[in-house]
Design a protein around this motif. Sequence first.
Motif, PDB file in Angstrom:
ATOM      1  N   VAL A  76       6.973   2.084   4.144  1.00 16.31           N
ATOM      2  CA  VAL A  76       6.688   1.132   5.223  1.00 16.31           C
ATOM      3  C   VAL A  76       5.313   0.496   5.013  1.00 16.31           C
ATOM      4  N   GLY A  77       4.342   1.304   4.604  1.00 14.72           N
ATOM      5  CA  GLY A  77       3.009   0.769   4.341  1.00 14.72           C
ATOM      6  C   GLY A  77       3.000  -0.254   3.216  1.00 14.72           C
ATOM      7  N   VAL A  78       3.740   0.034   2.154  1.00 17.33           N
ATOM      8  CA  VAL A  78       3.839  -0.917   1.036  1.00 17.33           C
ATOM      9  C   VAL A  78       4.496  -2.208   1.494  1.00 17.33           C
ATOM     10  N   LEU A  79       5.531  -2.100   2.321  1.00 18.68           N
ATOM     11  CA  LEU A  79       6.205  -3.291   2.842  1.00 18.68           C
ATOM     12  C   LEU A  79       5.246  -4.147   3.662  1.00 18.68           C
ATOM     13  N   VAL A  80       4.430  -3.503   4.494  1.00 21.54           N
ATOM     14  CA  VAL A  80       3.456  -4.239   5.309  1.00 21.54           C
ATOM     15  C   VAL A  80       2.448  -4.954   4.412  1.00 21.54           C
ATOM     16  N   GLY A  81       1.926  -4.224   3.413  1.00 18.74           N
ATOM     17  CA  GLY A  81       0.937  -4.827   2.526  1.00 18.74           C
ATOM     18  C   GLY A  81       1.503  -5.971   1.708  1.00 18.74           C
ATOM     19  N   ALA A  82       2.718  -5.770   1.173  1.00 20.34           N
ATOM     20  CA  ALA A  82       3.310  -6.774   0.293  1.00 20.34           C
ATOM     21  C   ALA A  82       3.823  -7.990   1.065  1.00 20.34           C
ATOM     22  N   LEU A  83       4.647  -7.735   2.076  1.00 25.33           N
ATOM     23  CA  LEU A  83       5.294  -8.845   2.795  1.00 25.33           C
ATOM     24  C   LEU A  83       4.405  -9.416   3.902  1.00 25.33           C
ATOM     25  N   GLY A  84       3.644  -8.556   4.557  1.00 25.99           N
ATOM     26  CA  GLY A  84       2.812  -9.018   5.655  1.00 25.99           C
ATOM     27  C   GLY A  84       1.536  -9.715   5.203  1.00 25.99           C
ATOM     28  N   PHE A  85       1.031  -9.326   4.042  1.00 27.57           N
ATOM     29  CA  PHE A  85      -0.231  -9.883   3.567  1.00 27.57           C
ATOM     30  C   PHE A  85      -0.095 -10.582   2.214  1.00 27.57           C
TER      31      PHE A  85
END
Length: 209
Positions: free
Chosen positions: A40-49
């Motif tokens: 979930v953290g990787v998804l936030v970093g990759a897609l969110g930022f």
Amino acid sequence: MAKIFQVSARAGMTRVVEPVARGLLKAGVTPNTVTVAGTVGVLVGALGFGARGHLVTGALIVTVFALTDLLDGTMARMSGGSTRFGAFLDSSMDRVADSAVFGAVAYWLATQGDYPSVAAALLCLAVGGLVSYVKARAEGLGMTCNVGIAERTERLLIVGVGGLLTGLGVDRALPIALWLLAAVSVFTVGQRMVHVHRQARQLEPGGQR
């Protein structure tokens, strides 16, 4: 030399991770929970930022949460070994995270009109999946495949450094990192194919196939 450095770096990380893993286990956190949280953290970093062009923030978030791949494995070992479902979940979540990272990179590069680099990002995604598949298939057939200069951690590190440098203003750092990663990933697939072929020749009747 590269293999010695790789082993030394991982040994150093293990000494840092073990106290954290021990603390989480004492708090009742399971390895599977860490696996999902890391994804979930990787998804936030990759897609969110990252996909929105915030490359420095995205790279830092992805790097921090990608380290949970080492943390959950250490927790599993300390708690008596990985379960079948735990191993399945970890592998599946790795593919989700990798797809998010390289998909986000490809999307951002497309918004910049850098289509050759988009192709490099997609090549990294495809070949990276092949690197993992070759190992999984070999192990499913009863062989080992613990070789290669660009395993998952190294691949994420290369693209992470490229994104970070580009975000800090180093022109073309990310495209260079992607093409480098594509090259070493292809080489890793070749290494693993050769390694498995040698084992298969010894295991097959007559020594050949």
